[in-house]
Design an enzyme around this catalytic site. Structure first.
Site, PDB file in Angstrom:
ATOM      1  N   CYS A   1       0.879  -1.834   0.234  1.00 16.43           N
ATOM      2  CA  CYS A   1      -0.162  -0.058   0.166  1.00 16.43           C
ATOM      3  C   CYS A   1       1.178   1.371  -0.331  1.00 16.43           C
ATOM      4  O   CYS A   1       0.576   2.374  -0.678  1.00 16.43           O
ATOM      5  CB  CYS A   1      -0.532  -0.020   1.414  1.00 16.43           C
ATOM      6  SG  CYS A   1      -1.291   1.334   1.633  1.00 16.43           S
TER       7      CYS A   1
ATOM      8  N   CYS B   1      -1.558   1.620  -3.176  1.00 12.35           N
ATOM      9  CA  CYS B   1      -2.733   2.593  -2.823  1.00 12.35           C
ATOM     10  C   CYS B   1      -2.139   4.055  -3.174  1.00 12.35           C
ATOM     11  O   CYS B   1      -2.501   4.873  -3.347  1.00 12.35           O
ATOM     12  CB  CYS B   1      -2.995   2.639  -1.548  1.00 12.35           C
ATOM     13  SG  CYS B   1      -3.693   1.054  -0.907  1.00 12.35           S
TER      14      CYS B   1
ATOM     15  N   LYS C   1      -0.117   5.819  -6.459  1.00 17.22           N
ATOM     16  CA  LYS C   1      -0.941   5.269  -7.374  1.00 17.22           C
ATOM     17  C   LYS C   1      -1.919   6.405  -6.719  1.00 17.22           C
ATOM     18  O   LYS C   1      -2.252   7.222  -7.608  1.00 17.22           O
ATOM     19  CB  LYS C   1      -1.757   4.305  -6.555  1.00 17.22           C
ATOM     20  CG  LYS C   1      -3.002   4.372  -7.570  1.00 17.22           C
ATOM     21  CD  LYS C   1      -4.225   4.864  -7.570  1.00 17.22           C
ATOM     22  CE  LYS C   1      -4.809   4.019  -6.198  1.00 17.22           C
ATOM     23  NZ  LYS C   1      -5.294   3.025  -5.754  1.00 17.22           N
TER      24      LYS C   1
ATOM     25  N   TYR D   1      -8.680  -3.323 -11.353  1.00 16.80           N
ATOM     26  CA  TYR D   1      -8.548  -2.552 -10.365  1.00 16.80           C
ATOM     27  C   TYR D   1      -7.359  -1.683 -10.497  1.00 16.80           C
ATOM     28  O   TYR D   1      -6.745  -0.743 -11.511  1.00 16.80           O
ATOM     29  CB  TYR D   1      -8.399  -2.687  -9.020  1.00 16.80           C
ATOM     30  CG  TYR D   1      -9.598  -2.435  -7.911  1.00 16.80           C
ATOM     31  CD1 TYR D   1     -10.106  -3.601  -7.604  1.00 16.80           C
ATOM     32  CD2 TYR D   1      -9.698  -1.531  -6.755  1.00 16.80           C
ATOM     33  CE1 TYR D   1     -10.728  -3.772  -7.171  1.00 16.80           C
ATOM     34  CE2 TYR D   1     -10.964  -1.509  -6.212  1.00 16.80           C
ATOM     35  CZ  TYR D   1     -11.472  -3.216  -6.222  1.00 16.80           C
ATOM     36  OH  TYR D   1     -12.702  -3.092  -5.668  1.00 16.80           O
TER      37      TYR D   1
ATOM     38  N   GLU E   1      -6.833   1.938 -13.730  1.00 10.74           N
ATOM     39  CA  GLU E   1      -6.464   3.325 -12.626  1.00 10.74           C
ATOM     40  C   GLU E   1      -4.875   3.459 -13.131  1.00 10.74           C
ATOM     41  O   GLU E   1      -4.637   4.159 -13.759  1.00 10.74           O
ATOM     42  CB  GLU E   1      -5.532   3.020 -11.016  1.00 10.74           C
ATOM     43  CG  GLU E   1      -7.280   2.668 -10.449  1.00 10.74           C
ATOM     44  CD  GLU E   1      -6.740   2.264  -9.168  1.00 10.74           C
ATOM     45  OE1 GLU E   1      -6.393   1.550  -8.542  1.00 10.74           O
ATOM     46  OE2 GLU E   1      -7.694   2.393  -8.366  1.00 10.74           O
TER      47      GLU E   1
ATOM     48  N   HIS F   1     -26.613  21.309  -0.797  1.00  5.51           N
ATOM     49  CA  HIS F   1     -26.603  21.783  -1.695  1.00  5.51           C
ATOM     50  C   HIS F   1     -25.573  22.986  -2.594  1.00  5.51           C
ATOM     51  O   HIS F   1     -25.748  23.633  -1.735  1.00  5.51           O
ATOM     52  CB  HIS F   1     -28.546  22.337  -2.544  1.00  5.51           C
ATOM     53  CG  HIS F   1     -28.529  23.207  -3.719  1.00  5.51           C
ATOM     54  ND1 HIS F   1     -28.785  21.762  -5.208  1.00  5.51           N
ATOM     55  CD2 HIS F   1     -29.065  23.938  -4.550  1.00  5.51           C
ATOM     56  CE1 HIS F   1     -28.779  22.604  -6.023  1.00  5.51           C
ATOM     57  NE2 HIS F   1     -29.364  24.173  -5.532  1.00  5.51           N
TER      58      HIS F   1
ATOM     59  N   GLU G   1     -25.901  14.983  -2.971  1.00 12.59           N
ATOM     60  CA  GLU G   1     -27.456  15.409  -3.151  1.00 12.59           C
ATOM     61  C   GLU G   1     -27.814  14.700  -3.942  1.00 12.59           C
ATOM     62  O   GLU G   1     -28.935  14.687  -3.489  1.00 12.59           O
ATOM     63  CB  GLU G   1     -27.674  16.759  -3.057  1.00 12.59           C
ATOM     64  CG  GLU G   1     -27.835  17.170  -4.683  1.00 12.59           C
ATOM     65  CD  GLU G   1     -28.299  19.585  -4.320  1.00 12.59           C
ATOM     66  OE1 GLU G   1     -29.471  19.842  -3.778  1.00 12.59           O
ATOM     67  OE2 GLU G   1     -27.679  19.780  -5.223  1.00 12.59           O
TER      68      GLU G   1
HETATM   69  P1  NDP Z   1      -7.614  -7.883 -10.373  1.00  8.30           P
HETATM   70  O1  NDP Z   1      -7.391  -9.500  -9.904  1.00  8.30           O
HETATM   71  O2  NDP Z   1      -8.812  -6.867 -10.102  1.00  8.30           O
HETATM   72  O3  NDP Z   1      -7.588  -8.303 -11.727  1.00  8.30           O
HETATM   73  C1  NDP Z   1      -6.974  -8.665 -12.364  1.00  8.30           C
HETATM   74  C2  NDP Z   1      -7.418  -8.452 -14.239  1.00  8.30           C
HETATM   75  O4  NDP Z   1      -6.497  -9.472 -15.254  1.00  8.30           O
HETATM   76  C3  NDP Z   1      -8.858  -9.267 -14.262  1.00  8.30           C
HETATM   77  O5  NDP Z   1      -9.151  -8.282 -15.028  1.00  8.30           O
HETATM   78  C4  NDP Z   1      -8.556 -10.509 -15.147  1.00  8.30           C
HETATM   79  O6  NDP Z   1      -9.682 -10.925 -15.792  1.00  8.30           O
HETATM   80  C5  NDP Z   1      -7.029 -10.480 -15.489  1.00  8.30           C
HETATM   81  N1  NDP Z   1      -6.843 -11.640 -15.981  1.00  8.30           N
HETATM   82  C6  NDP Z   1      -5.929 -12.242 -14.983  1.00  8.30           C
HETATM   83  N2  NDP Z   1      -5.406 -13.556 -15.023  1.00  8.30           N
HETATM   84  C7  NDP Z   1      -4.843 -12.773 -16.426  1.00  8.30           C
HETATM   85  C8  NDP Z   1      -4.668 -13.478 -18.073  1.00  8.30           C
HETATM   86  N3  NDP Z   1      -4.511 -15.235 -17.856  1.00  8.30           N
HETATM   87  N4  NDP Z   1      -5.271 -13.690 -19.032  1.00  8.30           N
HETATM   88  C9  NDP Z   1      -5.529 -12.112 -19.205  1.00  8.30           C
HETATM   89  N5  NDP Z   1      -5.679 -11.268 -18.250  1.00  8.30           N
HETATM   90  C10 NDP Z   1      -6.247 -12.062 -17.002  1.00  8.30           C
HETATM   91  O7  NDP Z   1      -6.689  -7.592 -10.025  1.00  8.30           O
HETATM   92  P2  NDP Z   1      -5.545  -6.459  -9.679  1.00  8.30           P
HETATM   93  O8  NDP Z   1      -3.938  -6.710 -10.626  1.00  8.30           O
HETATM   94  O9  NDP Z   1      -6.472  -5.121 -10.903  1.00  8.30           O
HETATM   95  O10 NDP Z   1      -5.537  -5.913  -8.823  1.00  8.30           O
HETATM   96  C11 NDP Z   1      -5.566  -7.145  -7.315  1.00  8.30           C
HETATM   97  C12 NDP Z   1      -5.977  -6.379  -6.155  1.00  8.30           C
HETATM   98  O11 NDP Z   1      -5.164  -5.369  -5.311  1.00  8.30           O
HETATM   99  C13 NDP Z   1      -7.312  -6.476  -6.830  1.00  8.30           C
HETATM  100  O12 NDP Z   1      -8.318  -7.187  -6.602  1.00  8.30           O
HETATM  101  C14 NDP Z   1      -7.849  -5.140  -5.754  1.00  8.30           C
HETATM  102  O13 NDP Z   1      -8.082  -6.141  -4.093  1.00  8.30           O
HETATM  103  C15 NDP Z   1      -6.662  -4.362  -5.108  1.00  8.30           C
HETATM  104  N6  NDP Z   1      -6.520  -3.233  -5.776  1.00  8.30           N
HETATM  105  C16 NDP Z   1      -7.219  -2.149  -4.615  1.00  8.30           C
HETATM  106  C17 NDP Z   1      -7.038  -1.021  -5.108  1.00  8.30           C
HETATM  107  C18 NDP Z   1      -8.170   0.001  -5.197  1.00  8.30           C
HETATM  108  O14 NDP Z   1      -8.963  -0.113  -3.882  1.00  8.30           O
HETATM  109  N7  NDP Z   1      -8.220   1.179  -5.460  1.00  8.30           N
HETATM  110  C19 NDP Z   1      -7.113  -0.445  -6.423  1.00  8.30           C
HETATM  111  C20 NDP Z   1      -5.259  -1.576  -7.002  1.00  8.30           C
HETATM  112  C21 NDP Z   1      -5.575  -2.910  -6.624  1.00  8.30           C
HETATM  113  P3  NDP Z   1     -10.953 -11.544 -15.168  1.00  8.30           P
HETATM  114  O15 NDP Z   1     -12.160 -11.059 -14.712  1.00  8.30           O
HETATM  115  O16 NDP Z   1     -12.156 -12.218 -16.901  1.00  8.30           O
HETATM  116  O17 NDP Z   1     -10.496 -12.801 -14.429  1.00  8.30           O
END
Ligand code: NDP
Length: 463
Positions: free
Chosen positions: A43, A48, A51, A177, A181, A447, A452
């Protein structure tokens, strides 16, 4: 003589580990903490915090554009990546120092090195054998890059925070995410950005209408979205083997559809896996989940009775505030109220995606509510925020409430718009308290704000 060197030994000084260590040390528990990378974990260092700082930076050009509608004008500003990166690095160093002080002041002993299990009650750190009654694995997650030819050319979010220079063109793989982002950040900083997602629409699990709205908004900002496709191969096309110097268009990205894209940077934002390498786990009979994460019970106890695991390494909800809550629970469970400690409640966890505009969400999506068999009333408001009546921006805002018709309870609140995370945080309390739509309606708005709208939506959508 105590039987063990420490009552509690925590491996990993990230959000969960530091919170557990500090709270426990404050109760008089003898705590040791091992960390071999950076204090504060993902984080603070590569998640976080940096980012969000980059998100602020990436919003500036649009804000300057908006300023013109309000009568302000200036010479075009120049963006210098190294200033942003280095200022961010200084801030992270400051935070690392704060984490160090917090740990030291709490009375916990910090060991800067890798801890490896020798057996259930012993770890070895920097050649020193340390015994502890309870040992907690809080080592977090690590980015996962899918297997395809040339995947070694892809960087992850870890490296993105430290780039030597920004590329002209970037390809972001993933639809979660981090992908959304980071695509927003790169695009805002002037990088021509293409996001590639294997499914038909990104942000799986979020409310469908929110996902569709975000797609439109991101496209309006200039991000190129390619869905139902994936990277088949990355080829290096220039002589540059130095990935971090991405000024040149060094890569050709071949997609499964046959399309080819040029990019100076390819970011794999394809999820994170439990970070458990080189911990001496071969010396324990530790049960793992199918995704490799550590299997724990409701009280975060692993299959080894005196060993617990917290946060991202357990493969549950990967969010800092969740890790903090788990750390606080475990401290109280082990050294406070014991069995009487209330469990962490994983329902109605509010979350935000810091794309531009942000997504803020709490509770059920419309689809999840229906899947649970609820008859729902859906209230939707989509509008141009007041600011943009003068700014010239075509950014729009979407707000959505999902109401269980039977109980009149608001079971989901979703927003795409400026500061959605800030707004939804407040609504999360209302949902946690079980607020009804009638109570939302009885709340007098502030407002003129966007927020709101959440208390003035009177007519349910006609399906
Ligand atoms: P996520 O699990 O959110 O997303 C991973 C993405 O990668 C999905 O779209 C997934 O597709 C895709 N993916 C997985 N495997 C493959 C593959 N072999 N080939 C192509 N695409 C693939 O992970 P992130 O890395 O984005 O983030 C990790 C975690 O960190 C998040 O789940 C979240 O909990 C946390 N996070 C939170 C944030 C916040 O609170 N603002 C900011 C950043 C991270 P599919 O959907 O089809 O499975």
């Amino acid at each position: 003589m105590p039987e063990f060197d420490f009552d509690l030994f925590v491996i990993g000084a990230g959000s969960a580990g530091v919170r557990l260590a500090r709270m426990s040390a404050a109760k008089g528990v003898r705590v040791g903490v091992a960390e071999d990378r950076y204090l504060g974990g993902t984080c603070v260092n590569v998640g976080c915090v940096p980012k969000k700082l980059f998100v602020y930076a990436s919003e500036v050009p649009e804000q300057l554009d908006c300023a013109r509608g309000f009568g302000w004008d200036s010479e075009p500003l120049r963006f210098d990546w190294t200033t942003l990166r280095d200022n961010k690095n200084s801030e992270i160093l400051r935070l690392n120092g704060i984490y160090r002080k917090l740990l030291e002041n709490s009375g916990a002993s910090l060991f800067e090195g890798r801890a490896r299990f020798q057996d259930t009650h012993h770890v070895e750190v920097n050649g020193k054998r340390i015994s502890a009654e309870h040992i907690v694995i809080a080592t977090g997650g690590w980015p996962f890059v899918p297997d395809f030819p040339g995947n070694n050319y892809a960087i992850t979010s870890n490296e993105l925070f430290y780039l030597e220079s920004l590329p002209r063109q970037a390809v972001v793989l993933g639809g979660g995410y981090i992908a959304v982002e980071m695509a927003g950040i790169l695009n805002g900083l002037g990088v021509e950005t293409t996001l590639i997602y294997r499914g038909d629409l990104f942000l799986r699990g979020f409310d469908q209408e929110i996902r569709e709205f975000v797609r439109e908004e991101l496209e309006k900002k200039g991000i190129r979205l390619l869905f139902s496709d994936n990277i088949a191969e990355i080829r290096q096309v220039s002589g540059s083997a130095q990935i971090l110097d991405a000024k040149q268009q060094s890569y050709q990205v071949i997609l499964e559809s046959g399309k080819a894209l040029n990019a100076g940077l390819v970011l794999a934002a394809t999820g994170r896996k439990a970070h458990l390498d080189d911990l001496g786990l071969e010396n324990l009979a530790l049960e793992r989940n199918r995704d490799g994460s550590v299997s724990v019970d409701d009280c975060y106890r692993t299959s080894v009775a005196n060993i617990f695991a917290l946060g991202d390494v357990t493969g549950r909800i990967q969010l800092t505030p969740v890790a903090l809550a788990e750390g606080m629970f475990l401290s109280e469970y082990l050294y406070g109220a014991g069995e009487a400690t209330p469990q962490v409640d994983y329902e109605n966890i509010a979350t935000a995606v810091f794309c531009q505009p942000n997504i803020g969400t709490v509770g059920l999506s419309e689809e999840q509510a229906r899947e649970r068999g609820m008859e729902v009333d859906v209230f939707v408001s989509e509008f141009r925020p007041l600011k943009h009546t003068l700014s010239g921006s075509d950014e729009r805002c979407l707000m959505k409430l999902i109401v269980d018709r039977g109980s009149d309870r608001v079971v989901g609140a979703h927003m795409v718009g400026h500061e959605a995370g800030e707004i939804i945080q407040g609504l999360a309390i209302a949902l946690k308290c079980g607020a009804s739509k009638a109570q939302f309606d009885a709340t007098i708005g502030i407002h003129p704000t966007s927020a709101e709208e959440f208390v003035t939506m009177r007519s349910a959508r006609k399906d």
